[in-house]
Design a protein around this motif. Sequence first.
Motif, PDB file in Angstrom:
ATOM      1  N   GLY A 212       0.800  -1.144   0.008  1.00 36.88           N
ATOM      2  CA  GLY A 212       0.024  -0.202  -0.093  1.00 36.88           C
ATOM      3  C   GLY A 212       0.744   1.322   0.046  1.00 36.88           C
ATOM      4  O   GLY A 212       2.146   1.153   0.359  1.00 36.88           O
ATOM      5  N   ASN A 213       0.358   2.549  -0.189  1.00 35.55           N
ATOM      6  CA  ASN A 213       1.229   3.528  -0.151  1.00 35.55           C
ATOM      7  C   ASN A 213       0.435   4.549   0.809  1.00 35.55           C
ATOM      8  O   ASN A 213      -0.680   4.199   1.440  1.00 35.55           O
ATOM      9  N   ARG A 214       0.656   5.645   1.017  1.00 36.96           N
ATOM     10  CA  ARG A 214       0.005   6.669   1.765  1.00 36.96           C
ATOM     11  C   ARG A 214      -1.365   7.124   1.675  1.00 36.96           C
ATOM     12  O   ARG A 214      -1.960   7.478   2.296  1.00 36.96           O
ATOM     13  N   ARG A 215      -1.807   6.713   0.346  1.00 34.90           N
ATOM     14  CA  ARG A 215      -3.270   6.920   0.062  1.00 34.90           C
ATOM     15  C   ARG A 215      -4.207   5.743   0.145  1.00 34.90           C
ATOM     16  O   ARG A 215      -5.340   5.740  -0.248  1.00 34.90           O
ATOM     17  N   THR A 216      -3.462   4.481   0.414  1.00 39.82           N
ATOM     18  CA  THR A 216      -4.321   3.249   0.628  1.00 39.82           C
ATOM     19  C   THR A 216      -5.294   3.472   1.494  1.00 39.82           C
ATOM     20  O   THR A 216      -5.050   4.052   2.922  1.00 39.82           O
ATOM     21  N   GLU A 217      -6.530   3.373   1.359  1.00 40.21           N
ATOM     22  CA  GLU A 217      -7.714   3.515   2.266  1.00 40.21           C
ATOM     23  C   GLU A 217      -7.575   2.294   3.119  1.00 40.21           C
ATOM     24  O   GLU A 217      -7.617   1.180   2.621  1.00 40.21           O
ATOM     25  N   ILE A 218      -7.777   2.531   4.452  1.00 39.52           N
ATOM     26  CA  ILE A 218      -7.633   1.628   5.564  1.00 39.52           C
ATOM     27  C   ILE A 218      -9.153   1.670   6.097  1.00 39.52           C
ATOM     28  O   ILE A 218      -9.415   2.554   6.570  1.00 39.52           O
ATOM     29  N   LYS A 219      -9.692   0.255   6.220  1.00 32.82           N
ATOM     30  CA  LYS A 219     -10.903   0.240   6.756  1.00 32.82           C
ATOM     31  C   LYS A 219     -10.969   0.261   8.521  1.00 32.82           C
ATOM     32  O   LYS A 219     -10.296  -0.834   8.901  1.00 32.82           O
ATOM     33  N   PHE A 220     -11.341   1.205   8.875  1.00 33.69           N
ATOM     34  CA  PHE A 220     -11.071   1.461  10.299  1.00 33.69           C
ATOM     35  C   PHE A 220     -11.919   0.456  11.398  1.00 33.69           C
ATOM     36  O   PHE A 220     -11.765   0.111  12.396  1.00 33.69           O
ATOM     37  N   GLY A 221     -13.285   0.235  10.631  1.00 27.57           N
ATOM     38  CA  GLY A 221     -14.253  -0.652  11.281  1.00 27.57           C
ATOM     39  C   GLY A 221     -13.677  -1.704  12.102  1.00 27.57           C
ATOM     40  O   GLY A 221     -14.112  -1.802  13.530  1.00 27.57           O
ATOM     41  N   PRO A 222     -12.953  -2.851  11.440  1.00 26.86           N
ATOM     42  CA  PRO A 222     -12.266  -3.720  11.972  1.00 26.86           C
ATOM     43  C   PRO A 222     -11.632  -3.699  13.328  1.00 26.86           C
ATOM     44  O   PRO A 222     -11.531  -4.549  14.253  1.00 26.86           O
ATOM     45  N   PHE A 223     -10.713  -2.692  13.210  1.00 29.02           N
ATOM     46  CA  PHE A 223      -9.793  -2.175  14.316  1.00 29.02           C
ATOM     47  C   PHE A 223     -10.663  -1.937  15.554  1.00 29.02           C
ATOM     48  O   PHE A 223     -10.413  -2.183  16.668  1.00 29.02           O
ATOM     49  N   LEU A 224     -11.753  -0.716  15.205  1.00 27.80           N
ATOM     50  CA  LEU A 224     -12.623  -0.449  16.353  1.00 27.80           C
ATOM     51  C   LEU A 224     -13.145  -1.835  16.828  1.00 27.80           C
ATOM     52  O   LEU A 224     -13.203  -1.907  18.098  1.00 27.80           O
ATOM     53  N   ALA A 225     -13.702  -2.698  16.226  1.00 26.40           N
ATOM     54  CA  ALA A 225     -14.460  -3.895  16.680  1.00 26.40           C
ATOM     55  C   ALA A 225     -13.549  -4.588  17.387  1.00 26.40           C
ATOM     56  O   ALA A 225     -14.042  -4.992  18.684  1.00 26.40           O
ATOM     57  N   PHE A 226     -12.315  -4.840  16.956  1.00 19.07           N
ATOM     58  CA  PHE A 226     -11.354  -5.664  17.659  1.00 19.07           C
ATOM     59  C   PHE A 226     -11.003  -5.157  18.951  1.00 19.07           C
ATOM     60  O   PHE A 226     -11.013  -5.796  20.077  1.00 19.07           O
ATOM     61  N   SER A 227     -10.591  -4.052  19.018  1.00 20.58           N
ATOM     62  CA  SER A 227     -10.644  -3.070  20.289  1.00 20.58           C
ATOM     63  C   SER A 227     -11.773  -3.279  21.238  1.00 20.58           C
ATOM     64  O   SER A 227     -11.262  -3.442  22.467  1.00 20.58           O
ATOM     65  N   ALA A 228     -12.762  -3.083  20.678  1.00 15.95           N
ATOM     66  CA  ALA A 228     -13.901  -3.012  21.634  1.00 15.95           C
ATOM     67  C   ALA A 228     -14.091  -4.480  22.306  1.00 15.95           C
ATOM     68  O   ALA A 228     -14.469  -4.390  23.412  1.00 15.95           O
ATOM     69  N   TYR A 229     -13.821  -5.314  21.591  1.00 11.51           N
ATOM     70  CA  TYR A 229     -13.916  -6.763  22.175  1.00 11.51           C
ATOM     71  C   TYR A 229     -12.901  -7.072  23.615  1.00 11.51           C
ATOM     72  O   TYR A 229     -13.187  -7.148  24.287  1.00 11.51           O
ATOM     73  N   LEU A 230     -11.673  -6.350  23.204  1.00  8.72           N
ATOM     74  CA  LEU A 230     -10.641  -6.731  24.002  1.00  8.72           C
ATOM     75  C   LEU A 230     -10.986  -5.959  25.436  1.00  8.72           C
ATOM     76  O   LEU A 230     -10.867  -6.470  26.356  1.00  8.72           O
ATOM     77  N   VAL A 231     -11.316  -4.642  24.945  1.00  6.19           N
ATOM     78  CA  VAL A 231     -11.519  -3.711  26.273  1.00  6.19           C
ATOM     79  C   VAL A 231     -12.790  -4.114  26.877  1.00  6.19           C
ATOM     80  O   VAL A 231     -12.806  -4.165  28.230  1.00  6.19           O
ATOM     81  N   TRP A 232     -13.798  -4.641  26.238  1.00  8.07           N
ATOM     82  CA  TRP A 232     -15.085  -4.784  27.061  1.00  8.07           C
ATOM     83  C   TRP A 232     -14.629  -6.322  27.725  1.00  8.07           C
ATOM     84  O   TRP A 232     -15.065  -6.426  29.007  1.00  8.07           O
ATOM     85  N   MET A 233     -13.890  -7.278  27.082  1.00  9.75           N
ATOM     86  CA  MET A 233     -13.718  -8.429  27.842  1.00  9.75           C
ATOM     87  C   MET A 233     -12.664  -8.365  29.093  1.00  9.75           C
ATOM     88  O   MET A 233     -12.890  -8.826  30.184  1.00  9.75           O
ATOM     89  N   TYR A 234     -11.639  -7.526  28.598  1.00 12.30           N
ATOM     90  CA  TYR A 234     -10.395  -7.441  30.012  1.00 12.30           C
ATOM     91  C   TYR A 234     -10.371  -5.914  30.225  1.00 12.30           C
ATOM     92  O   TYR A 234      -9.369  -5.423  30.997  1.00 12.30           O
ATOM     93  N   GLY A 235     -11.131  -5.055  30.063  1.00 14.73           N
ATOM     94  CA  GLY A 235     -11.446  -3.593  30.422  1.00 14.73           C
ATOM     95  C   GLY A 235     -10.240  -3.180  31.366  1.00 14.73           C
ATOM     96  O   GLY A 235      -9.451  -2.419  30.804  1.00 14.73           O
ATOM     97  N   SER A 236     -10.764  -3.197  32.788  1.00 14.36           N
ATOM     98  CA  SER A 236      -9.781  -2.490  33.551  1.00 14.36           C
ATOM     99  C   SER A 236      -8.282  -3.010  33.324  1.00 14.36           C
ATOM    100  O   SER A 236      -7.330  -2.398  33.886  1.00 14.36           O
ATOM    101  N   ASP A 237      -8.034  -4.278  33.458  1.00  8.19           N
ATOM    102  CA  ASP A 237      -6.903  -4.913  33.167  1.00  8.19           C
ATOM    103  C   ASP A 237      -6.112  -4.086  32.149  1.00  8.19           C
ATOM    104  O   ASP A 237      -4.979  -3.855  32.296  1.00  8.19           O
ATOM    105  N   ILE A 238      -6.465  -3.979  30.987  1.00  5.33           N
ATOM    106  CA  ILE A 238      -5.913  -3.441  29.834  1.00  5.33           C
ATOM    107  C   ILE A 238      -5.447  -2.047  30.060  1.00  5.33           C
ATOM    108  O   ILE A 238      -4.581  -1.402  29.785  1.00  5.33           O
ATOM    109  N   ILE A 239      -6.631  -1.258  30.888  1.00  7.62           N
ATOM    110  CA  ILE A 239      -6.408   0.149  31.194  1.00  7.62           C
ATOM    111  C   ILE A 239      -5.171   0.211  32.070  1.00  7.62           C
ATOM    112  O   ILE A 239      -4.380   1.096  32.043  1.00  7.62           O
ATOM    113  N   ASN A 240      -5.092  -0.625  33.135  1.00  7.81           N
ATOM    114  CA  ASN A 240      -4.047  -0.761  34.053  1.00  7.81           C
ATOM    115  C   ASN A 240      -2.744  -0.938  33.506  1.00  7.81           C
ATOM    116  O   ASN A 240      -1.909  -0.346  33.840  1.00  7.81           O
TER     117      ASN A 240
END
Length: 249
Positions: A212-240
Amino acid sequence: MLYAVFIFLFGLIIGSFLNVVIYRLPRGESVVGPFSFCPLCGRRLRAYDLVPVLSYLWLKGRCRYCQGVISPLYPLVEALTGVLFLLIYIQYGVSFTSLSGMVLVSFLLPASFIDIEHGIIPDKITYTGFMAGIVLSFFTIGFKSAFLGGLVFSLFYLVIALVSRGGMGGGDVKLAALIGSFVGLEGILAVFIISSLAGGIFALMLLLTGRGNRRTEIKFGPFLAFSAYLVWMYGSDIINLYWLMWRGM
Ligand SMILES: [Zn+2]
């Protein structure tokens, strides 16, 4: 143990339904229609063609009728749903929190896979998911945290979308509302940090490997979703962990 097996099988069945959502929703078809068809030859599939994961393995990834290659995404979504449900059950047992997590996963998976394939996240997923998060919050994190989480997180990405002019889509803004209503006001900062890091690393890898180059469009939805699952699952531990790293620097 018996419960665990049951939850896993339940996840496989839900995953099979999520496949229907992933295929039909972006094409404007009803997700509660009576029959499933082979997307290649149009032949109506029988119940034994639709057994999660097993049918795919038994038929060696091909349609029984036209021998066309079936996307491995179908068994992947099924297996992923089963595994994620099982992990939630192991962590939170039989509880409203577990139910909430399974509902969240059932919205995040179609949002991610539809975003990857079509570059959109349907409103039906984000609006329904946000409302589900609000309703479930009365039994879990509380209405105030869920509502403010969804509101603040989506406003934040709305500002980014406006400033970056198309760098972030409206679907991501609405997905942030859905996610905020599940992880709550306390979780959104961690989702922002982890998804930005993951998306940044992915973009860097695309650059470095020449895919890819600097103009390659990256779909951000999957990253948001993946992170949401991690935080929902392990929330306070990850923040700590994050604060520990911060202090260590
Ligand atoms: Zn076929």
